[in-house]
Design an enzyme around this catalytic site. Structure first.
Site, short mmCIF file in Angstrom:
data_model
loop_
_atom_site.label_atom_id
_atom_site.label_comp_id
_atom_site.label_asym_id
_atom_site.label_seq_id
_atom_site.Cartn_x
_atom_site.Cartn_y
_atom_site.Cartn_z
N PHE A 39 -20.75 28.06 56.71
CA PHE A 39 -22.06 28.37 56.13
C PHE A 39 -22.76 29.38 57.02
O PHE A 39 -23.00 29.11 58.22
CB PHE A 39 -22.90 27.09 55.98
CG PHE A 39 -22.30 26.12 55.00
CD1 PHE A 39 -22.64 26.16 53.65
CD2 PHE A 39 -21.35 25.18 55.41
CE1 PHE A 39 -22.08 25.29 52.74
CE2 PHE A 39 -20.77 24.30 54.50
CZ PHE A 39 -21.13 24.35 53.16
N VAL A 77 -21.71 25.24 60.40
CA VAL A 77 -22.91 26.03 60.17
C VAL A 77 -23.04 26.98 61.35
O VAL A 77 -22.99 26.55 62.50
CB VAL A 77 -24.14 25.10 60.09
CG1 VAL A 77 -25.41 25.90 59.91
CG2 VAL A 77 -23.98 24.08 58.97
N CYS A 78 -23.20 28.27 61.06
CA CYS A 78 -23.32 29.25 62.14
C CYS A 78 -24.58 28.98 62.95
O CYS A 78 -25.68 28.92 62.42
CB CYS A 78 -23.38 30.66 61.58
SG CYS A 78 -23.80 31.89 62.83
N ILE A 79 -24.40 28.87 64.25
CA ILE A 79 -25.53 28.48 65.10
C ILE A 79 -26.64 29.53 65.10
O ILE A 79 -27.82 29.20 65.02
CB ILE A 79 -25.06 28.13 66.53
CG1 ILE A 79 -26.22 27.59 67.36
CG2 ILE A 79 -24.41 29.33 67.21
CD1 ILE A 79 -25.78 26.91 68.64
N ALA A 82 -28.39 29.49 61.76
CA ALA A 82 -29.07 28.21 61.52
C ALA A 82 -30.35 28.09 62.35
O ALA A 82 -31.41 27.74 61.82
CB ALA A 82 -28.12 27.05 61.84
#
Lengths: 130, 120
Positions: A39, A77-79, A82
């Site tokens: 994501f 989830v891409c840090i 996010a």
């Protein structure tokens, strides 16, 4: 076939997230496997556990959670994407001294390298959203 | 495992969405993985390549200072769509990177030769 999905669309903002969900469910039902859901960009909003859509509308974040947990799908989830958008787990909330967290169970926060790793290890990487 | 041919395809103008920036982040991340990486600018994305993008009023980082780091990350296979440049009155001299400009049939062939297309 081994698939990975890159999801760039937020739930309800575009069709991308719903299409990605349906593709993932269909791929699994068809006997394929999913190496990773990644994501990125606005797609990180799929990972909130706090969404509260009207009861007569589909609850897309809940559907993702159910699918991910039922099939134990690696869901990242891409840090960077996010944290910019306020999608945060407990560990990062403590690091950045935020008063709450909202990452749903089944998702983990990690780096963009996981997208590249998914591309390398899958037969197909399918992107949803623009 | 043999390196895969990965092409990142940009399709959006630089600042209306975060897409251009997030694509660049993905390219820089991918550069660390020893894959056969290339980058293509299609349509309005050729505007990302313009020199001297002044983003002070946007309070955002400028792509014309960010994109030139790509060769330092060994990302050197960088292509732009010639017809997109033509349609927007741009030439290679306007661009911040030394890109190879391709005709549409060349782009088709190049895409066809890739293992992974990652579009932004």
């Amino acid at each position: 076939m081994i698939f990975s999905l890159a999801v760039y669309g937020a739930p309800y903002s575009s069709q991308a997230s719903d299409s990605a969900y349906r593709f993932a469910a269909a791929a699994l039902a068809g006997g394929h496997s999913i190496y990773r859901l990644f994501f990125y960009a606005d797609g990180v909003h799929n990972a909130t556990r706090l969404a509260a859509p009207p009861q007569d509308e589909l609850d897309l974040p809940q559907r993702w959670r159910t699918l991910i947990q039922a099939h134990k799908i690696d869901s990242v989830v891409c840090i960077a994407a996010a944290l910019r958008r306020g999608i945060i787990n407990r560990e990062e909330a403590e690091r950045y001294e935020r008063d709450a967290d909202n990452l749903a169970p089944g998702f983990e926060i990690s780096g963009l390298g996981q997208l590249v790793d998914a591309a390398v290890h899958s037969d197909r990487l399918v992107t949803f959203g623009d | 495992m043999n390196p895969k041919k990965i092409m990142v395809i940009n399709t959006h103008a630089p600042y209306g969405k975060a897409t251009a920036r997030e694509s660049l982040d993905a390219v820089l991340a991918a550069s660390a993985y020893d894959q056969d990486l290339s980058l293509l600018f299609l349509g309005d994305a050729v505007f990302q390549l313009l020199q001297q993008q002044d983003t002070a009023a946007l309070e955002a980082k400028s792509l014309s200072t960010a994109l030139p780091v790509l060769p330092l990350y060994d990302v050197t296979a960088i292509y732009a769509q010639q017809s997109a440049l033509d349609a927007r009155g741009l030439t290679r001299a306007d661009l911040v990177l030394d890109v190879e400009c391709l005709e549409n049939h060349q782009i088709t062939a190049l895409m066809d030769s890739q293992d992974i297309l990652l579009s932004f």
